[in-house]
Structure formats: structure tokens, C-alpha cells
Design a protein around this motif. Structure first.
Motif, short mmCIF file in Angstrom:
data_model
loop_
_atom_site.label_atom_id
_atom_site.label_comp_id
_atom_site.label_asym_id
_atom_site.label_seq_id
_atom_site.Cartn_x
_atom_site.Cartn_y
_atom_site.Cartn_z
N GLY A 84 0.82 -1.21 0.00
CA GLY A 84 0.00 0.00 0.00
C GLY A 84 0.85 1.26 0.00
N ARG A 85 1.83 1.29 0.89
CA ARG A 85 2.65 2.50 1.00
C ARG A 85 3.98 2.37 0.27
NH1 ARG A 85 3.90 3.44 6.63
NH2 ARG A 85 4.75 5.36 5.81
N LEU A 86 4.24 1.17 -0.26
CA LEU A 86 5.47 0.90 -1.02
C LEU A 86 6.73 1.11 -0.17
CD1 LEU A 86 4.37 2.65 -4.34
CD2 LEU A 86 4.20 0.22 -3.78
N VAL A 87 6.59 0.87 1.11
CA VAL A 87 7.73 0.96 2.01
C VAL A 87 8.27 -0.46 2.20
CG1 VAL A 87 8.33 1.26 4.46
CG2 VAL A 87 7.00 3.02 3.25
N HIS A 88 9.54 -0.66 1.91
CA HIS A 88 10.06 -2.01 2.18
C HIS A 88 11.27 -2.02 3.09
CE1 HIS A 88 12.79 -1.27 -1.25
NE2 HIS A 88 11.72 -0.79 -1.84
N ASP A 89 11.63 -0.84 3.59
CA ASP A 89 12.69 -0.79 4.59
C ASP A 89 12.05 -0.81 5.97
OD1 ASP A 89 14.72 -0.25 6.30
OD2 ASP A 89 15.38 1.60 5.32
N PRO A 90 12.29 -1.88 6.75
CA PRO A 90 11.64 -1.99 8.06
C PRO A 90 11.92 -0.78 8.96
CG PRO A 90 12.81 -4.01 7.51
CD PRO A 90 13.14 -3.02 6.44
N ALA A 91 13.05 -0.10 8.75
CA ALA A 91 13.36 1.06 9.59
C ALA A 91 12.29 2.15 9.45
CB ALA A 91 14.74 1.62 9.21
N GLU A 92 11.61 2.15 8.31
CA GLU A 92 10.57 3.18 8.08
C GLU A 92 9.22 2.78 8.66
OE1 GLU A 92 10.36 4.79 4.01
OE2 GLU A 92 12.31 3.85 3.68
N MET A 93 9.13 1.56 9.22
CA MET A 93 7.82 1.08 9.71
C MET A 93 7.73 1.39 11.20
SD MET A 93 7.70 -2.48 7.60
CE MET A 93 8.08 -2.48 5.85
N THR A 94 7.46 2.65 11.49
CA THR A 94 7.59 3.10 12.88
C THR A 94 6.46 2.61 13.78
OG1 THR A 94 6.55 5.13 12.10
CG2 THR A 94 8.94 5.17 12.36
N ASP A 95 5.41 2.07 13.19
CA ASP A 95 4.30 1.59 14.02
C ASP A 95 4.52 0.15 14.51
OD1 ASP A 95 4.11 0.59 11.48
OD2 ASP A 95 1.93 0.80 11.33
N LEU A 96 5.64 -0.47 14.16
CA LEU A 96 5.88 -1.84 14.64
C LEU A 96 6.50 -1.78 16.03
CD1 LEU A 96 7.46 -3.61 11.53
CD2 LEU A 96 5.05 -3.55 12.24
N PRO A 97 6.07 -2.65 16.94
CA PRO A 97 6.67 -2.63 18.28
C PRO A 97 8.14 -3.04 18.19
CG PRO A 97 5.18 -4.50 18.02
CD PRO A 97 5.05 -3.67 16.79
N ALA A 98 8.99 -2.27 18.82
CA ALA A 98 10.43 -2.50 18.72
C ALA A 98 10.81 -3.93 19.06
CB ALA A 98 11.16 -1.52 19.63
N ALA A 99 10.13 -4.50 20.05
CA ALA A 99 10.51 -5.83 20.52
C ALA A 99 10.22 -6.91 19.47
CB ALA A 99 9.77 -6.15 21.81
N GLN A 100 9.23 -6.67 18.61
CA GLN A 100 8.87 -7.69 17.62
C GLN A 100 9.46 -7.43 16.24
OE1 GLN A 100 4.60 -7.97 17.41
NE2 GLN A 100 4.44 -8.70 19.51
N ARG A 101 9.99 -6.25 16.06
CA ARG A 101 10.38 -5.84 14.71
C ARG A 101 11.32 -6.85 14.03
NH1 ARG A 101 11.27 -0.42 12.35
NH2 ARG A 101 10.21 0.21 14.25
N ALA A 102 12.35 -7.24 14.72
CA ALA A 102 13.34 -8.13 14.10
C ALA A 102 12.70 -9.45 13.69
CB ALA A 102 14.50 -8.37 15.07
N ASP A 103 11.85 -10.00 14.57
CA ASP A 103 11.20 -11.28 14.25
C ASP A 103 10.26 -11.13 13.05
OD1 ASP A 103 12.48 -12.50 16.29
OD2 ASP A 103 10.79 -12.43 17.71
N LEU A 104 9.52 -10.03 13.03
CA LEU A 104 8.58 -9.82 11.92
C LEU A 104 9.32 -9.68 10.59
CD1 LEU A 104 6.13 -7.30 13.66
CD2 LEU A 104 5.58 -9.63 12.91
N VAL A 105 10.42 -8.95 10.66
CA VAL A 105 11.19 -8.74 9.44
C VAL A 105 11.80 -10.06 8.96
CG1 VAL A 105 13.28 -7.62 8.55
CG2 VAL A 105 11.60 -6.29 9.84
N THR A 106 12.33 -10.83 9.88
CA THR A 106 12.90 -12.13 9.49
C THR A 106 11.83 -13.01 8.87
OG1 THR A 106 14.32 -11.94 11.40
CG2 THR A 106 14.25 -14.10 10.35
N ALA A 107 10.63 -12.96 9.46
CA ALA A 107 9.57 -13.85 8.99
C ALA A 107 9.06 -13.45 7.61
CB ALA A 107 8.40 -13.84 9.99
N LEU A 108 8.85 -12.18 7.39
CA LEU A 108 8.12 -11.79 6.17
C LEU A 108 8.80 -10.76 5.26
CD1 LEU A 108 4.41 -11.68 7.44
CD2 LEU A 108 5.43 -13.35 5.89
#
Ligand code: SAH
Length: 376
Positions: free
Chosen positions: A58-82
Motif C-alpha cells: 500500500g505505502r510501497l515501504v520495504h525498509d523496516p526502519a521506516e515502519m515506525t508503528d511496529l513494536p520495537a521488541a517484535q520488529r526483528a522477528d517480523l522482518v525475518t519472517a516476512l
């Protein structure tokens, strides 16, 4: 069963070489339910899948660093997963006053592929690869000379488009911010030889956000040498993409040489399958015809081409796209003379078939049709 001796025919779906591992799994490989299920299996909240998909498609953002609404604690796991890294740009070249941009990509295993973004006044088109290399061995095509390295994954195919859409949205292409509207599978590879991944990609491109990019199926063109059983299968998918058939000759004798798969599926069988595609989908088929000097550009061949198509289904089921051959270094094939191309087009039009000469964007950076060779 062919138990003895060599198989008589080429395998229809080329298997990638074994043992190099698979491309990283990415959200673009999965549909929405699959993304959610995967996160839940990993003990992560399923609703994050939609959040990531909204960023990506939708927003064409693919750098996880720009996804500021993700909880910091889960970010790495989410990024690894998807959202693993799928490819890195090695080199970008532009032409046509910055409106054509070719990018060379390195995939996870070192395989190289190219994509070309072309901006026109009324649309922006990205030409993408579906395989690293190609197994079809058409002698006039640069990609065909190196053979097939491997099939690309659905996400690797889709990611080229997402990056192009982002470049358009950001105004990185000359002409200011705009929207990517069209996708053509005319980069490296034979899309129908990588059928499942390509269909997955077409679904991701056409599904509305956040499931996919929300492009119109009519603006997605799948180009094929003519793998007849796969053309029939595509007609039954219920996705009205535009089908382009790389015919290049109206007679078996010449087509056997220019498009070697023709020794397996004749001109008549191939044209039949293209017509069936038109009948089932209502979509006019594009006929690609690279104009090669004194090879396939004779006036009588223009007449024969028109006759072969008209005999199958009349004048209105096809649109012919002659393409001036893009000359590949070291190749014995050269571009037709201007007067022969003009006469060829005149003959087709005289028979009442709609015809338009394709342009040769990017030829000075080896980015034009059939010039993609990814030399690194
Ligand atoms: N494998 C698919 C996609 C390949 S590229 C297919 O064959 O359709 C898209 C188009 O570029 C095809 O029509 C292909 O035949 C054509 N092409 C290949 N080499 C070319 C060249 N040197 N000049 C012009 N067109 C070329």
C-alpha cells in the motif's frame, strides 16, 4: 514411459539446478491467509501480517526502519519472517533523458537479473524478469545465449515491480512523482516455464492492497515463446492478463530456427492456443515480431503472417507488434532496413490487421527487448 535412451522432447518446465537453496521466503510469496498463518505459527500476532502488507504493497515501504508503528521488541522477528532482503541493486543506468532506467539486481545466491522502468507521457511500464537466464535458446536474443540458471520466486518477481512503483511514487524517474501502471514479463526468462511462481506474482500484482499492488490485470502482459499447454492453463486461470506471443515467423521452417520450441509446438498449434486464449478471456492477443534483415522481413512473409492469423479467427483477435531487432553484440542477426519494415507494416494493415511498431527504448544502454544479458 520413456525408460530407454534420451527423452525425445525438451522438458516443458525447466527444473532449476539443485543444491543452492531456496530464495528467502517473503510476504509477497504468500496470500493474506498464508502470511497470517505463518506469523501465528511463529508465535507472533497474526494481525501484524496486514500491517506489514499495508507498508509493502500500500505505502510501497520495504525498509523496516521506516515502519515506525511496529513494536520495537517484535520488529526483528517480523522482518525475518516476512520481509527478508531479496535482492540488492548492483548498477543502475538511465537513458532517454532519464525516463528509462535499467537496474541490475543480484539475488541471494549471486544470480543476476535485470528490470527496466520506462516512463511515457500517459503511463509507466516496468519490464521484469521471471528467470535468471532462459532455457529457450532463441538465437537472436541475448538472454537466450547463456542458458537457464534458475527460476525466480514469486517474491523475487514481484519485488522488481514494488521497487519500480516506489521509484515512480517518489519522483525518482524524470518527470516528477507518478504512478506505475503497467507490467510486462518481457525481461529475462520464459514466464510460462516458471508457471506457478509467475501466476503467484500476477495475483500479487493485481490483488487490491494490502493483499497486493492493485494493478489492473489488463495492464499486465505475459509474453511467451508459445508453451502451448501452459497457454491453455493460463486461459483457465480467470485473470484477464494480456497475452503476448513471440511469433517472429509465420512458417514452421523459419520459426523452428528462430524459436526452437517450435519444433515441439508448431505455428498452427501455437496460433490455435493464442486464439483459444482470446476466446476464453476476450482479451486481444499481441503478436511479437522482431524484424530481422533478410531473415523474416520479406513482404511475402507479411502476407503469410496476416493469412495465418486471419484464417484462425479473423482480423480482430490480434494486434501485431513488429519490433525493430535490437542488435546483440556478436550476433549474426541484424535489424531490418527501414523501407522493409515500412512495407511489412503496410502489408499487414492492408489485410486489415491492427499493427503498431514497438519503440526501442533503452537500446543505447542495452536495456531494450532481448538485450538483457546481466553481464555483471
Ligand atoms: N520469453 C518470453 C519473454 C522474452 S523477451 C518471450 O519470448 O516472449 C520479450 C520479447 O523480446 C520477445 O518477443 C522476444 O522474442 C523479444 N526479443 C528477444 N530478443 C530480441 C532482440 N534482440 N530484439 C528485439 N526483440 C527481441
Amino acid at each position: 514411459m520413456a525408460e530407454h535412451g534420451a527423452p525425445r522432447t525438451l522438458p516443458l518446465v525447466m527444473e532449476p539446478p539443485k543444491g543452492r537453496g531456496k530464495p528467502p521466503r517473503h510476504l509477497a510469496d504468500l496470500d493474506e491467509a498464508g502470511r497470517k498463518a505463518l506469523l501465528e505459527e511463529m508465535g507472533l500476532p497474526g494481525f501484524r501480517a496486514a500491517q506489514l502488507s499495508t507498508h509493502y504493497f500500500g505505502r510501497l515501504v520495504h525498509d523496516p526502519a521506516e515502519m515506525t508503528d511496529l513494536p520495537a521488541a517484535q520488529r526483528a522477528d517480523l522482518v525475518t519472517a516476512l520481509l527478508p532482503d531479496l535482492m540488492s541493486p548492483i548498477r543502475s543506468q538511465s537513458a532517454d533523458k532519464g525516463t528509462t532506467v535499467k537496474t541490475l539486481w543480484k539475488l541471494f545466491d549471486g544470480a543476476l537479473v535485470e528490470s527496466v522502468l520506462m516512463r511515457y507521457t500517459d503511463r509507466a511500464t516496468i519490464c521484469i524478469s521471471s528467470q535468471a537466464g532462459c532455457g529457450m535458446a532463441c538465437p537472436f536474443c541475448a538472454t537466450g545465449q547463456g542458458g537457464l540458471q534458475r527460476n525466480m520466486s514469486t517474491a523475487e518477481i514481484v519485488h522488481q515491480v514494488v521497487v519500480g512503483a516506489r521509484a515512480m511514487a517518489n519522483g525518482d524517474v524524470a518527470g516528477g512523482p507518478g504512478r506505475l501502471s503497467n507490467v510486462v514479463f518481457m525481461g529475462m526468462g520464459e514466464p510460462l516455464a516458471n508457471y506457478n511462481a509467475v501466476i503467484g506474482a500476477v495475483r500479487r500484482l493485481t490483488d487490491p492492497a494490502p493483499a497486493g499492488l492493485g494493478l489492473s490485470a489488463r495492464h499486465v502482459t505475459v509474453s511467451t515463446v508459445g508453451l502451448v499447454p501452459r497457454m491453455k492453463q493460463l486461459a483457465d486461470e480467470g485473470i484477464p492478463v494480456t497475452l503476448a506471443l513471440s511469433l517472429h515467423a509465420p512458417d514452421d521452417e523459419l520459426r523452428n530456427e528462430l524459436v526452437p520450441i517450435n519444433t515441439r509446438f508448431s505455428v498452427a498449434e501455437t496460433v490455435d492456443a493464442a486464439y483459444e486464449y482470446f476466446e476464453k478471456t476476450g482479451r486481444r492477443v499481441s503478436i511479437e515480431y522482431a524484424m530481422m534483415r533478410d531473415i523474416n522481413d520479406q513482404a511475402w512473409r507479411a502476407d503469410l503472417l496476416a493469412d495465418v492469423l486471419i484464417e484462425r479467427g479473423g482480423r480482430h483477435w490480434v494486434h501485431i507488434n513488429p519490433i525493430p531487432l535490437n542488435e546483440v553484440r556478436g550476433s549474426r542477426f541484424t535489424r531490418s532496413r527501414d523501407e522493409d519494415m515500412a512495407e511489412f507494416v503496410r502489408r499487414l494493415e492492408a489485410k486489415g490487421i491492427s499493427t503498431s511498431m514497438r519503440d526501442t527504448r533503452g537500446s543505447d544502454i542495452d536495456a531494450a527487448c532481448g538485450q538483457l544479458a546481466a553481464s555483471g
